[in-house]
Motif scaffolding. Structure first.
Motif, short mmCIF file in Angstrom:
data_model
loop_
_atom_site.label_atom_id
_atom_site.label_comp_id
_atom_site.label_asym_id
_atom_site.label_seq_id
_atom_site.Cartn_x
_atom_site.Cartn_y
_atom_site.Cartn_z
N MET A 857 0.84 -1.20 0.00
CA MET A 857 0.00 0.00 0.00
C MET A 857 0.88 1.25 0.00
SD MET A 857 -2.62 -1.18 3.00
CE MET A 857 -3.41 0.42 3.00
N ILE A 858 0.30 2.31 -0.52
CA ILE A 858 0.94 3.62 -0.41
C ILE A 858 0.62 4.19 0.96
CG2 ILE A 858 1.05 5.95 -1.35
CD1 ILE A 858 0.28 4.80 -4.05
N LYS A 859 1.66 4.50 1.70
CA LYS A 859 1.43 5.00 3.06
C LYS A 859 0.75 6.35 3.02
CE LYS A 859 3.63 5.79 7.51
NZ LYS A 859 4.87 5.73 8.31
N VAL A 860 -0.27 6.48 3.86
CA VAL A 860 -1.05 7.71 3.91
C VAL A 860 -0.22 8.79 4.59
CG1 VAL A 860 -3.18 8.77 4.74
CG2 VAL A 860 -3.17 6.39 3.97
N ASP A 861 -0.28 9.98 4.01
CA ASP A 861 0.41 11.13 4.59
C ASP A 861 -0.18 11.40 5.98
OD1 ASP A 861 1.73 13.42 5.22
OD2 ASP A 861 0.85 14.64 3.63
N PRO A 862 0.62 11.36 7.04
CA PRO A 862 0.05 11.59 8.38
C PRO A 862 -0.52 12.99 8.57
CG PRO A 862 2.45 11.53 8.47
CD PRO A 862 2.07 11.09 7.09
N GLU A 863 -0.18 13.93 7.69
CA GLU A 863 -0.72 15.29 7.79
C GLU A 863 -2.00 15.47 6.97
OE1 GLU A 863 0.41 17.44 9.89
OE2 GLU A 863 2.01 16.07 10.49
N THR A 864 -2.58 14.37 6.49
CA THR A 864 -3.84 14.46 5.75
C THR A 864 -4.93 15.04 6.65
OG1 THR A 864 -3.26 12.59 4.34
CG2 THR A 864 -5.60 13.14 4.53
#
Length: 1124
Positions: A857-864
């Motif tokens: 998976m593409i890691k989700v940006d924690p600043e989303t």
């Protein structure tokens, strides 16, 4: 567009504003507060506190009030009538008011005068008023005629950041101007030979390295104080400024603020300053900090006033709060920290532990096994007993209660416990409970009826001792009632305990961080046949309750919340008001309740930032709660209601032995340091002598406003009943009083300050009551959604009140689900109480970390960030509602709420927009003899709208919902049914309304434009279906209109009220009504509101008599209403 005369309806009027408080002034025994263009009047009541007397609405028109100046009376009487000049921005208005005998009356009001420049200061001069303007000029104004008498500029026509006028006549008028060059310019307008001729400054004073925001002059001592952008306050010796050519000397340079200083005020004995760091400091004239008042939130304290005779300081902040503080020498001062001088040749040994028996007796034990008592009234140490068996390792705990019940307990490393009556130590009782070390002691008190002592031994065994007194009072009896068994863990002992009212259960916390529920009398439950609920009964290991006594059974917990407070352990357990409050060293405190013999978490809260060791909870006399804990090396008593540290003791941290006690008379904190006992004592208990004149709302901008429902307070019984005005039939009569103060709207607001606030807004009183605040988010909260509005008890057994499910989301891709229940409560001013239960939470980064195949998976940006939420209620049985989230990473995500919101699961997502998604909106389509269909509309920063058919996508075996590559990963949504390019830039507002033709869709953009179109949903005929398959609906745009320049800035609020009426709100501070149904939307009328940077708007019908209400949230909150 020009408004047509036939369509001046509807006209919105402001009924409530909650804005930053920008002006304060004490007038005799009254206080004037400026909030936007409104004036709040407070008066001193017989109890010695200020209470609100009157709100004067819209005194300064479209200007914000920055200050008041009261005309001095010859006899000095300001208790009956006063003449007040209110000014702000470029506006000035004079008003004459009467407030004698507790009644407020406005006798006369001048017109609103618009100056040519910003007004920095005003001063009454023999019936006229002088104004210091923004480009270093002075205007003398006649308040009766309303004309300018003189206008004198200075030769330095620079922009000013502040000004101060001194003198009582025009001849002696002195101007002290704070220029942008960081200098003070002193000049005299009367020195002008002719009108309009510039005057040369008499003196220039330099020293600050930043802009000067405020100044104050004390004539009696010849002092001038200035507050600056450089975070400092300077004190100048200037003498009589009315005499030209005087000498200016800097005698004080005060640093104490951590940000810019907005306000400064000089008193006879004090200097008061307040700034952007939300701190109000009290200084001596020599520059020493005497007091620090903390409690405001957000971006600072904007207004400051003082009442020298009452020794009051009043502050108004950006959080809309107004607070009154007592100066030194008033209220209940603390005695500070002092040593009790234990070290002496007559007292050998080193102190090992200390505790408090009430607030005036201190107990301490040494490594020699000696127990000492210090009485604050006698002021000397007394040895109670000495036992060599307690000399190496010893625990010490005093019994709870106002004066400690005169009992304390000692424990050693050989399993021995000694219970000591403090008044008669010779009557101490010894017991050998365990073959090994006693790890912990705790007391549990049930009123004045039952007292238990719990001791933890080896193997997780907890002995429960029952303490009773002989009728003579000179002896005590100790009996072992039962034994409990803790769950297995590495550090297996309990840390605290408390009775759960009415007293059938004990709630305990352990070193593992778990919260446990035990029966207080297991033998009674055994006789009643409920042993199976308690747990297995096992034989105790060899040790008995004393020498030769038979062993007791060990009872397991009835309910366990494992590791609730992490690995550092539970520090306290408190039972109050039907709830259990637990604290821990994980920096949080929980609210729990017991239902059916099981512990259930309700809410998790965090105290002030940096308090990672929460030590306890105390309920104070006014019904509020205070939090005890350690902030770095300080012990802090913190108030969640006022957001301030009530007491701060620099004790060095919580790793050493310490004890806390709080009674109505005094609060005490004792700790060991440098081989001595240190004691902090404050009279009056935990509470601090200050008054909250008005509660704070939010410390930062409001990002979302959502109305939940309404409650009607019955005029006879005063009991609220649930009411949804949206469901009233046309022409249905409304009960008397429901359109008046009895009708209360419940509104939820969320903010950049990471909190979600539940407000009660009465319809006719012009007030707002903050019922509760939820502080679970770690970043800003940007969106909130509500569903499942009902009554307590459900449809089968409806009870007075209101319940609802709420989902909040914001920064750090964090989402929380909780329920609120608003019920009648006669105690608070709102007559309502709000209970919050946290159900579940979700974070995308934590979700990614839990995946087994996260490398695919593409890691989700924690600043989303979640920008918007929409609840999609499904009609499929057994399937909870969906929550659609607009995400800043370009995705639209669907979350499934299951088990009544207790499970929050990511179901599906799509990255169709490939850019930040700003808005999502859900709506349903119902056609005769057809299935109800659910649609979702999303809008992005490119101005496009995408429509999704969720009903088809959620069907089983639907090709639109593509299966995920791995089990546990979210599904992928297919392509949208329809895409409309509505705007050229981001869409900040979106709304729909069902019509006969289909759905009316309206959107507002960042370029100030509006886009309105009719969306038709074409359902295929049943005969067209082949093989029983359901054909997909087709979406089509029928009519489409655009209004390019509807607003001058971003359109952030939009609501279609009916097929013929729409309302929009923008950052340009215009609430605009539009006529629909005749081609292009037609402008009807517009109203200017006072909330800056509006981020959201919600509108709802109240009743046929009251019309509609509209709440606008931005840098404050404003509520409008209009009649249909």
């Amino acid at each position: 567009m020009d408004a047509h005369e036939d369509y001046v309806w509807p006209r919105a009027t402001s009924e409530l504003i909650l804005l930053p408080v920008t002006g304060l002034e004490c007038v005799g025994e009254r206080l004037l507060a400026g909030e936007g263009p409104d004036v709040l009047v407070y008066t001193l009541d017989f109890g010695g506190h200020l209470r609100m007397m009157k709100r004067v609405q819209n005194l300064l028109g479209h200007y914000l009030i920055h200050g008041f100046r009261v005309r001095p009376e010859p006899n000095g009487d300001l208790d009956s009538e006063v003449m007040v000049a209110a000014f702000g921005s470029k506006g000035l208005r004079i008003v004459k008011i009467s407030w004698g005998q507790g009644r407020f009356r406005e006798l006369w009001r001048s017109g609103l005068w618009n100056m040519s420049d910003w007004i920095w200061d005003a001063r009454w001069l023999e019936g006229n008023i002088a104004l210091a303007l923004g480009h270093n000029s002075v205007v003398l104004y006649d308040p009766v005629v309303g004309c300018s008498l003189q206008d004198v500029p200075c030769t330095d026509r620079c922009t000013l950041s502040s000004a101060c006028l001194i003198g009582d006549t025009w001849k002696e008028l002195t101007v002290v101007a704070g220029a942008v060059s960081n200098q003070l310019l002193v000049w005299y307008p009367a020195a002008a030979l002719t009108d309009d001729k510039p005057v040369v400054p008499d003196r220039r004073v330099s020293g600050h390295v930043g802009v000067i925001f405020s100044m104050s002059y004390l004539e009696s001592k010849g002092l001038l104080a200035t507050a600056s952008e450089d975070r400092s306050v300077r004190i100048w010796k200037v003498g009589d400024l009315r005499v030209p050519g005087g000498r200016v000397q800097n005698i004080g340079h005060c640093f104490g603020h951590s940000a810019r200083v907005w306000q400064v005020k000089l008193l006879e004995n004090y200097l008061i300053s307040a700034g952007e760091d939300c701190v109000c400091l009290v200084w001596s004239h020599e520059g020493e900090i005497l007091q620090a008042f903390r409690g405001h939130q957000g971006r600072g304290i904007r207004a400051l006033a003082a009442h020298e005779r009452q020794a009051w300081v009043i502050t108004g902040g950006d959080d809309s709060g107004i607070r009154l503080w007592h100066l030194v020498g008033r209220g209940h001062p603390g005695s500070g920290v002092f040593a009790l001088s234990f070290k002496s040749h007559s007292r050998p040994g080193v102190l090992k532990a200390v505790t408090l028996a009430g607030s005036w007796r201190v107990l301490a034990v040494t490594d020699a096994g000696a127990l000492y008592l210090y009485d604050l009234e006698v002021k000397c140490w007394e040895q109670l007993l000495e036992d060599k068996r307690f000399q190496s390792y010893c625990l010490l705990e005093a019994a709870p209660g106002p004066e400690g019940f005169g009992l304390c307990a000692l424990a050693n490393g050989e399993g021995r416990v000694k219970v000591v009556p403090i008044n008669t130590p010779t009557a101490a009782v010894d017991l050998t409970l365990f073959p090994g070390k006693v790890h912990s002691l705790s007391w549990a008190l049930r009123g004045y009826e039952e007292l238990l002592l719990l001791a933890s031994g080896p193997g997780g065994v907890v002995a429960c001792l029952e303490i009773s007194a002989a009728p003579s009072g000179k002896a005590i009896f100790v009996k072992e009632r039962c034994r409990y068994l803790l769950p297995p863990s590495k550090q297996r002992w309990h840390t605290c305990s408390a009775f759960l009212p009415p007293g059938d259960f004990l709630v305990c916390g352990d070193r593992r961080g778990s919260v446990l529920l035990y029966p207080s009398r297991p033998d009674l439950l055994k006789d009643l046949g409920v042993v199976s609920k308690v747990g297995a009964i096992t034989s105790a290991p060899g040790a008995g309750s004393g020498e030769g006594e038979p062993s007791l059974a060990e009872w397991g917990p009835m309910s366990t919340l494992p590791s609730l407070h992490g690995k550092q352990g539970v520090t306290s357990v408190t039972c109050h008001g039907g709830y259990v409050y637990t604290t821990g060293r994980d920096g949080s405190y929980y609210q729990l309740f017991v239902r059916g013999g099981q512990l259930q978490p309700v809410l998790r809260q965090k105290p002030c930032r940096g308090m990672n060791w929460v030590a306890g909870v105390r309920m104070v006399a006014d019904g509020n709660m205070v939090i005890l804990g350690f902030h770095a090396n300080e012990f802090v008593v913190w108030s969640p209601r006022s957001h301030e540290k009530l007491h701060i003791i620099n004790c060095g941290g919580g790793h050493r032995s310490w004890a806390f006690s709080d009674t109505e008379a005094a609060m005490a904190f004792a700790y060991l340091k440098d081989g001595d006992v240190m004691l902090y004592r404050a009279l009056g208990g935990c509470t601090r002598p200050h008054v909250i004149l008005r509660e704070s709302l939010h410390g930062r901008e409001i990002t979302c406003v959502k109305r939940v429902g309404s409650i009607t307070l019955g005029p006879e019984s005063g009991v609220p009943s649930f009411l949804q005005p949206d469901h009233l039939e046309p022409g249905e009569p409304v009960e008397p009083g429901s359109e008046g103060p009895g009708l209360i709207d419940i509104v939820i607001t969320c903010s950049e300050d990471t909190t979600v606030c539940v407000l009660a807004l009465p319809t006719a009183t012009g007030s707002a009551h903050a019922l509760t605040a939820v502080c679970n988010h770690i970043s800003s909260v940007r969106a909130v959604a509500v569903w499942g509005v009902g009554t307590p008890g459900g449809p089968q057994d409806p009870q007075p009140g209101l319940t609802a499910h709420v989902v909040s989301a914001g920064g750090r891709a964090e989402m929380h689900c909780f329920t609120i229940m608003v019920t009648p409560d006669p105690s608070p001013p709102s007559r309502l109480a709000c209970h919050v239960m946290h159900l579940s939470s979700h974070r995308l980064d934590e979700y990614w970390d839990r995946q087994r195949h996260r490398h695919r998976m593409i890691k989700v940006d924690p600043e989303t960030r979640y920008m918007s939420l929409a609840v999609c209620e499904l009609d499929r049985p057994g399937l909870g509602p969906l929550v659609a989230a607009a995400c800043s990473d370009g995705a639209v995500r669907l979350f499934l709420l299951q088990d009544s919101g207790r499970r929050l699961q990511l179901l599906a997502e799509t990255s169709h927009h490939k850019r930040c998604v700003l808005k999502v909106h859900a709506f349903t389509h119902e056609a005769p003899n057809r299935r109800r269909r659910l649609f979702l509309c999303s809008a992005a920063t490119d101005g496009s709208l995408a429509f999704w058919d969720l009903t088809t996508m959620l069907d089983q075996d639907s090709p639109a919902l593509e299966a995920a590559a791995d089990l546990g990963l979210p599904f992928q949504l297919g392509s949208p049914c329809l895409t409309v390019q509505a705007h050229s830039c981001g869409v900040n507002s979106l709304h729909t309304l069902p019509t006969r033709e289909g759905h009316l869709v309206a959107s507002g953009s960042e370029d100030g434009s509006l886009h309105v179109f009719v969306l038709a949903v074409e359902m295929p005929e049943l005969e067209e279906a082949v093989g029983g398959a359901e054909l997909l609906p087709q979406l089509q745009v029928l009519e489409e209109y655009s209004v390019p320049c509807a607003h001058a800035a971003h359109v952030t609020g939009l609501k279609i009220l009916s097929r013929s009426l729409m309302v929009s709100a923008s950052i340009d501070q215009r609430l605009t009504f539009w006529r629909l149904g005749h081609g292009e939307p037609t402008f009807m009328n517009s109203t200017v509101y006072h909330v800056a940077d509006v981020a959201d708007m919600d509108c709802w019908p109240v009743s046929p008599e009251f019309g509609h209400r509209c709440a606008l949230g931005g840098q404050g909150l404003e509520v409008y209403n209009w009649y249909d």
